[in-house]
Enzyme design. Structure first.
Site, PDB file in Angstrom:
ATOM      1  N   SER A 198      18.325  69.584  92.759  1.00  0.00           N
ATOM      2  CA  SER A 198      19.399  70.569  92.652  1.00  0.00           C
ATOM      3  C   SER A 198      18.863  71.989  92.854  1.00  0.00           C
ATOM      4  O   SER A 198      19.505  72.958  92.439  1.00  0.00           O
ATOM      5  CB  SER A 198      20.134  70.431  91.317  1.00  0.00           C
ATOM      6  OG  SER A 198      19.216  70.431  90.268  1.00  0.00           O
TER       7      SER A 198
ATOM      8  N   ASP B 211      16.807  65.497  73.290  1.00  0.00           N
ATOM      9  CA  ASP B 211      15.747  66.499  73.204  1.00  0.00           C
ATOM     10  C   ASP B 211      15.736  67.242  71.871  1.00  0.00           C
ATOM     11  O   ASP B 211      14.926  68.166  71.675  1.00  0.00           O
ATOM     12  CB  ASP B 211      15.819  67.464  74.392  1.00  0.00           C
ATOM     13  CG  ASP B 211      15.448  66.745  75.682  1.00  0.00           C
ATOM     14  OD1 ASP B 211      14.578  65.865  75.630  1.00  0.00           O
ATOM     15  OD2 ASP B 211      16.042  67.053  76.736  1.00  0.00           O
TER      16      ASP B 211
ATOM     17  N   ASP C  81      11.309  60.515  79.683  1.00  0.00           N
ATOM     18  CA  ASP C  81      10.973  61.715  78.917  1.00  0.00           C
ATOM     19  C   ASP C  81      11.132  61.488  77.410  1.00  0.00           C
ATOM     20  O   ASP C  81      10.467  62.115  76.598  1.00  0.00           O
ATOM     21  CB  ASP C  81      11.866  62.905  79.304  1.00  0.00           C
ATOM     22  CG  ASP C  81      12.217  62.983  80.771  1.00  0.00           C
ATOM     23  OD1 ASP C  81      12.239  61.936  81.429  1.00  0.00           O
ATOM     24  OD2 ASP C  81      12.492  64.084  81.265  1.00  0.00           O
TER      25      ASP C  81
ATOM     26  N   ARG D 114       6.439  64.123  86.861  1.00  0.00           N
ATOM     27  CA  ARG D 114       6.527  64.513  85.456  1.00  0.00           C
ATOM     28  C   ARG D 114       6.890  63.320  84.583  1.00  0.00           C
ATOM     29  O   ARG D 114       6.437  63.203  83.451  1.00  0.00           O
ATOM     30  CB  ARG D 114       7.503  65.677  85.266  1.00  0.00           C
ATOM     31  CG  ARG D 114       7.341  66.334  83.915  1.00  0.00           C
ATOM     32  CD  ARG D 114       7.789  67.771  83.863  1.00  0.00           C
ATOM     33  NE  ARG D 114       9.202  67.968  84.025  1.00  0.00           N
ATOM     34  CZ  ARG D 114       9.779  68.516  85.095  1.00  0.00           C
ATOM     35  NH1 ARG D 114       9.055  68.913  86.123  1.00  0.00           N
ATOM     36  NH2 ARG D 114      11.091  68.675  85.160  1.00  0.00           N
TER      37      ARG D 114
ATOM     38  N   THR E 212      17.051  57.499  89.643  1.00  0.00           N
ATOM     39  CA  THR E 212      16.367  58.769  89.381  1.00  0.00           C
ATOM     40  C   THR E 212      17.377  59.869  89.094  1.00  0.00           C
ATOM     41  O   THR E 212      18.568  59.756  89.417  1.00  0.00           O
ATOM     42  CB  THR E 212      15.439  59.182  90.540  1.00  0.00           C
ATOM     43  OG1 THR E 212      14.470  60.086  90.008  1.00  0.00           O
ATOM     44  CG2 THR E 212      16.178  59.844  91.688  1.00  0.00           C
TER      45      THR E 212
ATOM     46  N   TRP F 282       4.965  62.177  81.330  1.00  0.00           N
ATOM     47  CA  TRP F 282       5.593  61.928  80.009  1.00  0.00           C
ATOM     48  C   TRP F 282       5.201  60.534  79.513  1.00  0.00           C
ATOM     49  O   TRP F 282       4.975  60.316  78.329  1.00  0.00           O
ATOM     50  CB  TRP F 282       7.114  62.013  80.079  1.00  0.00           C
ATOM     51  CG  TRP F 282       7.777  63.340  80.331  1.00  0.00           C
ATOM     52  CD1 TRP F 282       8.815  63.562  81.200  1.00  0.00           C
ATOM     53  CD2 TRP F 282       7.546  64.608  79.682  1.00  0.00           C
ATOM     54  NE1 TRP F 282       9.210  64.881  81.146  1.00  0.00           N
ATOM     55  CE2 TRP F 282       8.462  65.541  80.226  1.00  0.00           C
ATOM     56  CE3 TRP F 282       6.656  65.037  78.702  1.00  0.00           C
ATOM     57  CZ2 TRP F 282       8.502  66.886  79.822  1.00  0.00           C
ATOM     58  CZ3 TRP F 282       6.694  66.374  78.310  1.00  0.00           C
ATOM     59  CH2 TRP F 282       7.600  67.275  78.858  1.00  0.00           C
TER      60      TRP F 282
ATOM     61  N   GLY G 277      17.674  50.906  87.316  1.00  0.00           N
ATOM     62  CA  GLY G 277      17.021  52.214  87.285  1.00  0.00           C
ATOM     63  C   GLY G 277      17.617  53.171  88.302  1.00  0.00           C
ATOM     64  O   GLY G 277      18.119  52.752  89.352  1.00  0.00           O
TER      65      GLY G 277
HETATM   66  N1  GLY Z   1      12.631  66.487  80.089  1.00  0.00           N
HETATM   67  C1  GLY Z   1      13.201  67.099  81.201  1.00  0.00           C
HETATM   68  C2  GLY Z   1      12.248  67.405  82.280  1.00  0.00           C
HETATM   69  O1  GLY Z   1      11.076  67.016  82.219  1.00  0.00           O
HETATM   70  O2  GLY Z   1      12.661  68.061  83.224  1.00  0.00           O
END
Ligand code: GLY
Length: 383
Positions: A353, A99, A160, A232, A220, A236, A218
Site C-alpha cells: 500500500s 498489538d 507477528d 519481517r 499475505t 518475528w 494462508g
Molecule cells: N506488526 C506489524 C508489522 O510488522 O508491520
C-alpha cells in the site's frame, strides 16, 4: 558474548551506543507526551497521539537508555508515557488489535521489570484481560486485527502475534492463573502448525473458521505474495518462537525458531541486510527492510542464548547477528542524515500500500537499540 574474536568484532559498539543515546536524548524534547508514528516521512518522525500499535517502541527505547546509562535522565519521559498508556487502556483507545501485547509489554511490563512498580504489573494484567477477549477457543487463535465480528478479519491470525504472547505468559506468572498461558501456548502451536510451511518459510496471515475451528488457508497482507516469505514475518517468527520456548519449555518451538533462522540467513544478500520480502535479493531493485534485520538480530541473539553451548549453531547465530549489526551500523543509520530524528534508514512498512517505503520504522529503531543493549550488557528481556 562468549569468545575473544566475537568481542573483537564489536569494536564499533561503544560509538554506536553513544550515537543512539544522543538521538534518544534529543528526541525526549519532541516526544514527551506524544509519540513517534510508525514510519517517518522523509526520514522525519512527526509527533502524534498515542493511538497506533507502534506507540510503545519509543518508551521501550527510553527504558533501554535508562539501562544502558544507569541514569535517571529518561525518567520523566517514561513517567509521562506510562500515564498515557494507563489512560489509553482505561478509555480503550484503538485497542481492537492483538498489538495490545506490543503496547503493554514495552510500557507496563518493562516498567515492572525495571522499576518494580506494582501498579504497572496490574496495568499489564488488565491489558492481558483485554487481549484474552480476542482468543477464539474453537480456532485456538488470537484474532489479529479489527472488531471480532468484522467478516474480513474474523479468524485471522498473523505471525507477528508471537511477539504479543509474552503479555499473556506474564499475566499467568504474576496471577498464577493458567488460562492466559494456555491461550498463548495454543496460539503458538497453531502458528507453528499452519503459518510455518514445510520448507520453513512462513505465511504472513492465516484464516480460520471461528465457528468450526476449521483451518481455511494462508494469505499475505504485507508480503510480496501469498506464497512468498515476508522478511519481517520471518524475523518475528525467529524471535517469537524462541520466546514461546522460553515460557512453555516446549523444545519444538526452539527447533522451529532454528529452522526459520536458517532459512532467513540463507536468503541474506551480500551485505547481510535483508530485502523486504525474502523472494528478493541483490539485483532485484527492491528495497531493504532494515527493521526486519534488527528484529532478526534480537531473535538470533535470544535463540543463541537459549541453545546449549554444545549446540553447533550456538556461536553461529551470534556471529551472523553481529555481522548484520555491523552492516546496519556502517551503512544504514541516520548518521548520514543528521536532520533525521530516526535511527535506522531503509525500512519498509507496507510496500503493497506504498506506506512507509524506504523510511525509518519506529520498531526498527527500537530493536536496533535492543540489539545494541544485548551486545553491550547482560540484559534481561522485557518480552
Ligand atoms: N506488526 C506489524 C508489522 O510488522 O508491520
Amino acid at each position: 558474548m562468549e569468545t575473544e574474536s566475537l568481542k573483537d568484532s564489536l569494536y564499533w559498539l561503544p560509538k554506536e551506543i553513544d550515537y543512539v543515546l544522543r538521538k534518544i536524548r534529543e528526541n525526549q524534547q519532541t516526544f514527551d507526551v506524544l509519540v513517534p508514528p510508525a514510519a517517518s516521512e522523509n526520514q522525519y518522525y512527526k509527533p502524534e497521539e498515542n493511538t497506533d500499535w507502534t506507540a510503545s517502541f519509543w518508551v521501550g527505547m527510553c527504558f533501554l537508555g535508562k539501562e544502558l546509562t544507569g541514569s535517571a535522565e529518561f525518567d520523566t519521559t517514561i513517567e509521562n508515557q506510562l500515564q498515557s498508556f494507563k489512560n489509553r487502556l482505561e478509555q480503550e483507545i484503538e485497542l481492537e488489535t492483538h498489538d495490545i501485547g506490543f503496547l503493554y509489554i514495552l510500557s507496563a511490563i518493562a516498567d515492572y521489570r525495571v522499576n518494580h512498580h506494582e501498579e504497572s504489573k496490574e496495568l499489564a494484567v488488565k491489558a492481558a484481560d483485554l487481549l484474552m477477549e480476542r482468543y477464539s477457543p474453537k480456532a485456538k487463535i488470537i484474532q489479529a486485527w479489527g472488531n471480532l465480528n468484522d467478516p474480513n478479519e474474523s479468524g485471522r491470525m498473523i505471525i507477528d502475534c508471537l511477539m504479543n504472547l509474552p503479555l499473556l505468559y506474564f499475566a499467568s506468572e504474576v496471577t498464577g492463573e493458567e488460562r492466559y498461558k494456555e491461550a498463548a501456548y495454543a496460539h503458538a502451536l497453531q502458528t507453528q502448525k499452519y503459518i510455518v510451511r514445510s520448507n520453513y518459510t512462513t505465511y504472513h496471515t492465516y484464516f480460520f473458521d471461528t465457528d468450526t475451528g476449521e483451518a481455511l488457508g494462508g494469505k499475505t497482507a504485507q508480503g510480496y505474495s501469498d506464497n512468498s516469505c515476508w522478511a519481517r514475518g520471518q524475523a518475528w517468527g525467529i524471535y517469537g518462537f524462541t520466546l514461546s520456548y522460553l515460557y512453555t519449555g516446549d523444545v519444538s518451538f526452539l527447533e522451529t525458531a532454528k529452522h526459520l533462522a536458517d532459512y532467513f540467513i540463507n536468503e541474506l544478500p551480500q551485505d547481510k541486510v535483508c530485502y523486504w520480502d525474502l523472494v528478493f535479493n541483490d539485483g532485484s531493485g527492491e528495497e531493504r527492510d532494515s527493521s526486519a534485520a534488527s528484529i532478526a538480530v534480537c531473535g538470533l541473539l535470544e535463540l543463541s542464548k537459549q541453545l546449549p553451548l554444545s549446540d553447533e549453531k550456538h556461536d553461529y547465530y551470534q556471529e551472523i547477528a553481529v555481522e548484520i549489526m555491523a552492516a546496519l551500523a556502517k551503512d544504514y543509520t541516520t548518521k548520514s542524515n543528521p536532520k533525521s530524528n530516526g535511527l535506522l534508514l531503509h525500512g519498509v512498512y507496507d510496500k503493497n500500500s506504498d506506506k512507509g517505503v524506504d523510511e525509518c520504522m519506529i520498531w526498527g529503531d527500537y530493536y536496533y537499540v535492543e540489539a545494541l543493549t544485548r551486545l553491550a550488557i547482560s540484559w534481561y528481556s522485557y518480552w
